[in-house]
Design a protein around this motif. Structure first.
Motif, PDB file in Angstrom:
ATOM      1  N   VAL A   1      -3.817  -3.877  -1.095  1.00 31.79           N
ATOM      2  CA  VAL A   1      -4.098  -4.938  -0.182  1.00 31.79           C
ATOM      3  C   VAL A   1      -4.138  -6.252  -0.553  1.00 31.79           C
ATOM      4  O   VAL A   1      -3.563  -7.247  -0.110  1.00 31.79           O
ATOM      5  CB  VAL A   1      -5.470  -4.752   0.631  1.00 31.79           C
ATOM      6  CG1 VAL A   1      -5.971  -5.786   1.569  1.00 31.79           C
ATOM      7  CG2 VAL A   1      -5.565  -3.482   1.319  1.00 31.79           C
TER       8      VAL A   1
ATOM      9  N   ALA B   1     -14.576  -3.390   1.246  1.00 30.05           N
ATOM     10  CA  ALA B   1     -13.979  -2.224   0.523  1.00 30.05           C
ATOM     11  C   ALA B   1     -12.296  -2.331   0.808  1.00 30.05           C
ATOM     12  O   ALA B   1     -11.556  -2.102  -0.456  1.00 30.05           O
ATOM     13  CB  ALA B   1     -14.454  -0.908   1.016  1.00 30.05           C
ATOM     14  N   VAL B   2     -11.699  -2.620   1.826  1.00 27.09           N
ATOM     15  CA  VAL B   2     -10.285  -2.685   2.001  1.00 27.09           C
ATOM     16  C   VAL B   2     -10.009  -3.861   1.240  1.00 27.09           C
ATOM     17  O   VAL B   2      -8.780  -3.635   0.728  1.00 27.09           O
ATOM     18  CB  VAL B   2     -10.039  -2.796   3.596  1.00 27.09           C
ATOM     19  CG1 VAL B   2      -8.675  -2.923   3.881  1.00 27.09           C
ATOM     20  CG2 VAL B   2     -10.685  -1.379   4.283  1.00 27.09           C
TER      21      VAL B   2
ATOM     22  N   ARG C   1      -8.908  -3.144  -2.424  1.00 29.16           N
ATOM     23  CA  ARG C   1      -7.821  -2.409  -2.816  1.00 29.16           C
ATOM     24  C   ARG C   1      -6.530  -3.049  -3.372  1.00 29.16           C
ATOM     25  O   ARG C   1      -6.242  -3.988  -3.024  1.00 29.16           O
ATOM     26  CB  ARG C   1      -7.453  -1.652  -1.571  1.00 29.16           C
ATOM     27  CG  ARG C   1      -8.339  -0.568  -0.772  1.00 29.16           C
ATOM     28  CD  ARG C   1      -7.815  -0.033   0.563  1.00 29.16           C
ATOM     29  NE  ARG C   1      -6.740   0.811   0.118  1.00 29.16           N
ATOM     30  CZ  ARG C   1      -6.619   2.249  -0.106  1.00 29.16           C
ATOM     31  NH1 ARG C   1      -7.796   2.781   0.052  1.00 29.16           N
ATOM     32  NH2 ARG C   1      -5.599   2.926  -0.213  1.00 29.16           N
ATOM     33  N   PRO C   2      -6.213  -2.646  -4.586  1.00 29.04           N
ATOM     34  CA  PRO C   2      -4.948  -3.119  -5.429  1.00 29.04           C
ATOM     35  C   PRO C   2      -3.819  -3.666  -4.316  1.00 29.04           C
ATOM     36  O   PRO C   2      -3.243  -4.687  -4.312  1.00 29.04           O
ATOM     37  CB  PRO C   2      -4.795  -2.248  -6.512  1.00 29.04           C
ATOM     38  CG  PRO C   2      -5.952  -1.495  -6.762  1.00 29.04           C
ATOM     39  CD  PRO C   2      -6.617  -1.415  -5.315  1.00 29.04           C
TER      40      PRO C   2
ATOM     41  N   HIS D   1     -13.623   4.448   7.323  1.00 34.04           N
ATOM     42  CA  HIS D   1     -12.502   3.910   7.788  1.00 34.04           C
ATOM     43  C   HIS D   1     -12.493   4.315   9.217  1.00 34.04           C
ATOM     44  O   HIS D   1     -13.036   5.094   9.802  1.00 34.04           O
ATOM     45  CB  HIS D   1     -11.122   4.392   7.140  1.00 34.04           C
ATOM     46  CG  HIS D   1     -11.125   3.955   5.616  1.00 34.04           C
ATOM     47  ND1 HIS D   1     -11.090   2.509   5.293  1.00 34.04           N
ATOM     48  CD2 HIS D   1     -11.498   4.672   4.632  1.00 34.04           C
ATOM     49  CE1 HIS D   1     -11.298   2.601   3.965  1.00 34.04           C
ATOM     50  NE2 HIS D   1     -11.378   4.042   3.408  1.00 34.04           N
TER      51      HIS D   1
ATOM     52  N   PHE E   1      -8.174   5.838   4.699  1.00 34.62           N
ATOM     53  CA  PHE E   1      -7.384   4.985   4.993  1.00 34.62           C
ATOM     54  C   PHE E   1      -5.982   4.792   5.483  1.00 34.62           C
ATOM     55  O   PHE E   1      -5.450   5.915   5.372  1.00 34.62           O
ATOM     56  CB  PHE E   1      -7.196   4.194   3.714  1.00 34.62           C
ATOM     57  CG  PHE E   1      -6.613   2.985   3.500  1.00 34.62           C
ATOM     58  CD1 PHE E   1      -7.143   1.724   3.980  1.00 34.62           C
ATOM     59  CD2 PHE E   1      -5.185   2.897   3.081  1.00 34.62           C
ATOM     60  CE1 PHE E   1      -6.837   0.402   3.818  1.00 34.62           C
ATOM     61  CE2 PHE E   1      -4.712   1.551   3.179  1.00 34.62           C
ATOM     62  CZ  PHE E   1      -5.284   0.546   3.529  1.00 34.62           C
TER      63      PHE E   1
ATOM     64  N   ASP F   1      -6.298   0.742   9.642  1.00 28.85           N
ATOM     65  CA  ASP F   1      -7.046  -0.326   8.811  1.00 28.85           C
ATOM     66  C   ASP F   1      -6.302  -1.307   8.325  1.00 28.85           C
ATOM     67  O   ASP F   1      -6.930  -2.597   8.447  1.00 28.85           O
ATOM     68  CB  ASP F   1      -7.727   0.379   7.474  1.00 28.85           C
ATOM     69  CG  ASP F   1      -8.665   1.641   7.744  1.00 28.85           C
ATOM     70  OD1 ASP F   1      -9.874   1.337   8.180  1.00 28.85           O
ATOM     71  OD2 ASP F   1      -8.222   2.731   7.929  1.00 28.85           O
TER      72      ASP F   1
ATOM     73  N   GLU G   1       0.873  -1.154   0.055  1.00 26.96           N
ATOM     74  CA  GLU G   1       0.047   0.130   0.188  1.00 26.96           C
ATOM     75  C   GLU G   1       0.940   1.033   0.014  1.00 26.96           C
ATOM     76  O   GLU G   1       0.417   2.284  -0.557  1.00 26.96           O
ATOM     77  CB  GLU G   1      -0.948   0.075   1.223  1.00 26.96           C
ATOM     78  CG  GLU G   1      -2.070  -0.698   1.088  1.00 26.96           C
ATOM     79  CD  GLU G   1      -3.277  -0.073   0.073  1.00 26.96           C
ATOM     80  OE1 GLU G   1      -3.013   1.091   0.042  1.00 26.96           O
ATOM     81  OE2 GLU G   1      -4.104  -0.580  -0.346  1.00 26.96           O
TER      82      GLU G   1
END
Length: 213
Positions: free
Chosen positions: A202, A195-196, A199-200, A157, A162, A166, A25
């Motif tokens: 994650v 949603a988390v 994330r690419p 969040h 973010f 998280d 991230e």
């Protein structure tokens, strides 16, 4: 030229996943060294020099403060260090920064130790020991899910944006099937988790091979 690649010493556990996700991230270059805790490799002298508590994860940053190598152990300390190094992952606004640190410490002190005990007692063969342990730690684990659910009912969040909070919490929420927790019972947690986990960074962090094949 200084090698800026961070060495990550880790294994496929919630605490290990927190750091692989954070590195992805935050966009920091790193290489992985698998420390197989099922084989006792966390007790090897070369690893203990990095992590005196004999626990994964640990990192070695060859380009630490002042350009000097720096090792860091304990996942919460690693997350703070990486966020400060990258200049993101901790909100710049002082109030939001405190909120992110609050939830990071909440994870470190509760939503980790308690589900970890659930993992332990589920694995026990003795039924009497299992019943006692599960009754004690399941109750507290589910209370912690309720705390998350209530907070996320009013927030996207944990710190309103973010952050490493998280990242820390998703590392343990990822194991909700092993906690015997159905996220459908905690709809705000489920919304946040879905949603988390989409994330690419994650997704890349969870795909990092932290076990030997």
């Amino acid at each position: 030229m200084t090698d800026r690649t961070i060495d990550l010493y880790s294994f496929d556990t919630p605490n290990g996943r927190k750091i692989s996700v954070a590195l992805e991230e935050l966009g920091l270059p790193y290489r992985v060294h698998v420390v197989d805790i099922t084989k006792g490799e966390q007790h090897a002298p070369e690893f203990v020099r990095l992590s005196p508590n004999h626990k994964i994860p640990a990192i070695l940053d060859p380009d630490g403060p002042g350009g000097h190598p720096l090792s860091v152990f304990e996942s919460g300390a690693i997350l703070i260090y990486l966020a400060e190094k990258a200049g993101r992952g901790l909100p710049a606004d002082p109030v939001r920064r405190v909120r992110a640190l609050e939830w990071l410490m909440w994870q470190m002190g509760g939503f980790g130790p308690m589900p970890g005990q659930v993992h332990h007692f589920i694995a026990l063969a003795d039924e009497a020991d299992r019943r006692y342990g599960l009754a004690r730690y399941m109750k507290e684990t589910r209370r912690l899910y309720e705390v998350m659910n209530e907070h996320l009912s009013a927030h996207e969040h944990f710190a309103d944006e973010f952050s490493i909070a998280d990242i820390a919490i998703v590392g343990w929420t990822w194991r909700h099937p092993r906690h015997e927790v159905d996220l459908a019972d905690y709809p705000h947690v489920k919304r946040w988790y879905d949603a988390v986990m989409a994330r690419p960074g994650v997704l890349r962090g969870f795909a990092v091979p932290l076990r030997r094949t």
